[in-house]
Design an enzyme around this catalytic site. Structure first.
Site, PDB file in Angstrom:
ATOM      1  N   HIS A  17      25.699  49.396  65.168  1.00  0.00           N
ATOM      2  CA  HIS A  17      26.183  50.755  65.405  1.00  0.00           C
ATOM      3  C   HIS A  17      26.390  51.018  66.891  1.00  0.00           C
ATOM      4  O   HIS A  17      26.337  52.166  67.343  1.00  0.00           O
ATOM      5  CB  HIS A  17      25.222  51.770  64.789  1.00  0.00           C
ATOM      6  CG  HIS A  17      25.269  51.784  63.298  1.00  0.00           C
ATOM      7  ND1 HIS A  17      26.060  52.648  62.566  1.00  0.00           N
ATOM      8  CD2 HIS A  17      24.648  51.010  62.379  1.00  0.00           C
ATOM      9  CE1 HIS A  17      25.903  52.423  61.274  1.00  0.00           C
ATOM     10  NE2 HIS A  17      25.050  51.425  61.140  1.00  0.00           N
ATOM     11  N   HIS A 104      13.387  42.739  56.473  1.00  0.00           N
ATOM     12  CA  HIS A 104      14.351  42.823  57.568  1.00  0.00           C
ATOM     13  C   HIS A 104      13.702  42.363  58.873  1.00  0.00           C
ATOM     14  O   HIS A 104      12.519  42.028  58.912  1.00  0.00           O
ATOM     15  CB  HIS A 104      14.884  44.253  57.702  1.00  0.00           C
ATOM     16  CG  HIS A 104      16.323  44.322  58.113  1.00  0.00           C
ATOM     17  ND1 HIS A 104      16.746  43.991  59.379  1.00  0.00           N
ATOM     18  CD2 HIS A 104      17.442  44.669  57.429  1.00  0.00           C
ATOM     19  CE1 HIS A 104      18.060  44.140  59.464  1.00  0.00           C
ATOM     20  NE2 HIS A 104      18.511  44.551  58.289  1.00  0.00           N
ATOM     21  N   ASP A 489      25.409  46.480  51.224  1.00  0.00           N
ATOM     22  CA  ASP A 489      25.925  45.687  50.109  1.00  0.00           C
ATOM     23  C   ASP A 489      24.812  45.427  49.098  1.00  0.00           C
ATOM     24  O   ASP A 489      23.722  44.985  49.490  1.00  0.00           O
ATOM     25  CB  ASP A 489      26.446  44.335  50.612  1.00  0.00           C
ATOM     26  CG  ASP A 489      27.617  44.474  51.561  1.00  0.00           C
ATOM     27  OD1 ASP A 489      28.752  44.383  51.095  1.00  0.00           O
ATOM     28  OD2 ASP A 489      27.382  44.662  52.774  1.00  0.00           O
TER      29      ASP A 489
END
EC number: 1.5.1.38
Length: 536
Positions: A17, A104, A489
């Protein structure tokens, strides 16, 4: 680090981002024709928002070439490319400032750097792979022009849904083309979500079972437009070139998405017509480089080449790729080997051509104009081309020589006009006279390319950012309920083939330049393709 390669070095930069994502390629040969149109198609295949089963982040992903190209040709200087991030929503990740996402990189990045990008994972996001795909597209064009090498990757498994083993084995010998992967992997879903239509116009119910009753098929076929999609109809890109399996994969991903969960799978990759002799013993073997490159991609958890882990069930007598005379191996060729240069001069050999080279490595024969174009002339009078099996998605693209006397190995390299060595053809009686009759090793022997297709598989884990609520601890050790917001996704597999293709191209491109540095003016050897025959 954020760089890869030795002779051909790639550096990527940017966050998920942040303002932009980009790459710098250093070591790319000069005088390569290059434009945005050579890069954009691969970025489009990777782009988010391609359908309901991918992230709904909307990005145009238009590439900008900033340096290294002038008047449509590379300069040999660092080539920089940039893609702006247009659909940024960092506010969706504020809750993750104190709670690391399970699975993550939030926790490990924070432990390493004592700070981490809270918006979309920063460098650990799959957004970073956009830069790799851009770089890979450039290198892929160079390898295709100079050596006829091509790269294809496709989805072979999603969860417990996989392509039939018989078809997988056939694709190891004769991989589907990239066009087949995109075309045969398309699945259409009716507006009510109860009926699926594959690329061969076969109908399936919501469980992925093919319809057999004619009355039911006739009724459900009305849900789909003939020439144009019906309003409300959904098109899913699975990138699995087996249409029936593509439908079952789409059903599996759709079911997982409806639960707010994610699912993983496997990508098969093929490097068609790699130059022979690539790879550096002992630590830079071609499979070691490929494994490093593939395992550097986000969400990858496994890599195998050739028969891989299945080879442990075989005996040496079964797994060994025995050598056979080249005449027997050359009974059939893939379309990528259809273009061949034929020197009309009797007895043309590598030694003869070598004696005719000037000090700059250029050929001074009367075929110089053909050679310098870097394009191989198609001998259409000796070739027969077949098409694609539409029923099972199996690629039958092949070009077969009608005369054994035409079978030969070709030495291919870049032409002098594009910064490489000349192209020449070597009759069977000279140079390499044998090749592998099978390819259980996957195109490498002792870490060096054998000239056969390189085929491998890459395993991708389920996406870690999921909408399901999970009980997990924050950085302070307090338990929390975490449901990740944002656009993610449910399965990365349909968008992953360009990533695998690009990393494979970067590996082969780097190894080609390293081998060329060793060989000097001698062109690299490339074998034509064979698809096997009864005599083989």
């Amino acid at each position: 680090m954020s760089s890869y390669g030795a002779a051909l070095r790639i550096h990527t930069f940017g966050e998920s981002h942040g303002s932009a994502v980009g790459c710098i390629i250093d070591g790319l040969p000069p005088r390569l024709p290059l434009s945005v149109e050579d890069v954009q198609p691969q970025l489009n295949r990777r782009r988010p928002g391609q359908g309901p089963l991918s992230t709904q982040r909307r990005e145009k992903d238009r590439v900008n070439i900033l340096s290294g190209v002038e008047d449509g040709y590379t300069l040999g200087t660092p080539l920089a490319m940039l893609v702006w991030n247009e659909d940024r929503r960092p506010q969706e990740y504020h809750a993750l400032a104190t709670v690391p996402r399970p699975g993550h990189g939030d926790f490990t990045y924070h432990a390493k750097y004592h700070i981490h990008a809270k918006s979309g994972g920063g460098r650990s996001s799959a957004r970073e792979t956009l830069a790799r795909v851009a770089a890979g597209a450039v290198v892929e064009k160079w390898l295709g022009m100079h050596y006829g090498t091509s790269f294809t990757a496709w989805v072979c498994q999603v969860g417990d849904v996989s392509v039939p083993r018989s078809l997988r084995r056939k694709w190891e010998r004769q991989p589907p083309t990239r066009q087949d992967v995109d075309r045969l992997g398309v699945v259409r879903v009716s507006p009510d979500g109860t009926t699926f239509l594959d690329a061969n116009n076969r109908l399936y119910d919501e469980r992925g079972e093919e319809l057999v009753e004619e009355e039911d098929k006739a009724r459900r076929r009305l849900l789909f437009g003939v020439d144009n999609p019906t309003p409300g109809e959904t098109v899913i890109e699975t990138r699995c070139p087996c249409p029936s399996t593509a439908v079952r994969m789409a059903v599996k991903i759709n079911q997982t998405r409806s639960l707010g969960d994610s699912i993983g799978g496997c990508i098969s990759g093929a490097i068609v017509r790699p130059p022979l002799g690539l790879g550096e013993p002992c630590f830079d073997k071609v499979e070691a480089e490929l494994a490093k490159a593939m395992m550097s991609l986000p969400a990858t958890k496994g890599f195998e080449i050739g028969q891989g882990f299945a080879s442990v069930t075989l005996r040496g007598s079964e797994h060994n790729d025995r050598f056979i005379p080249f005449e027997r191996a050359s009974c059939s060729f893939s379309e990528s080997a259809a273009s061949t240069i034929k020197h009309e001069r009797d007895g043309c050999s590598a030694a003869t051509l070598s004696r005719e080279r000037a000090s700059d490595g250029r050929t001074t024969s009367r075929h110089e104009e053909e050679v310098e174009r870097g394009r191989e002339r198609i001998q259409r009078d000796t070739l027969h081309v077949t098409g694609v099996d539409q029923q099972n998605g199996n690629s039958e693209d092949s070009v077969r020589y009608t005369s054994k006397s035409e079978a030969s190995i070709t030495r291919l390299s870049g032409n002098a006009a594009s910064g490489g060595a000349p192209v020449c053809r070597i009759p069977l009686g000279e140079g390499v006279r044998i090749r592998c009759g099978s390819n259980n090793a996957g195109g490498t022997l002792a870490g060096i390319t054998s000239g056969e297709n390189i085929f491998f598989r890459v395993a991708f884990k389920p996406v870690s950012s999921i909408g399901l609520e999970q009980e997990t601890a924050d950085f302070a050790g307090e338990m929390n309920q975490l449901a990740v917001k944002g656009r993610h996704d449910p399965c990365v597999l349909p968008r992953a083939p360009p990533l695998v293709e690009s990393m494979a191209a970067l590996v082969i491109g780097d190894l080609c330049l390293r081998q060329r540095a060793r060989e000097g003016p001698h062109p690299l050897l490339v074998l034509p393709q064979h698809s096997g025959c009864p005599s083989c």
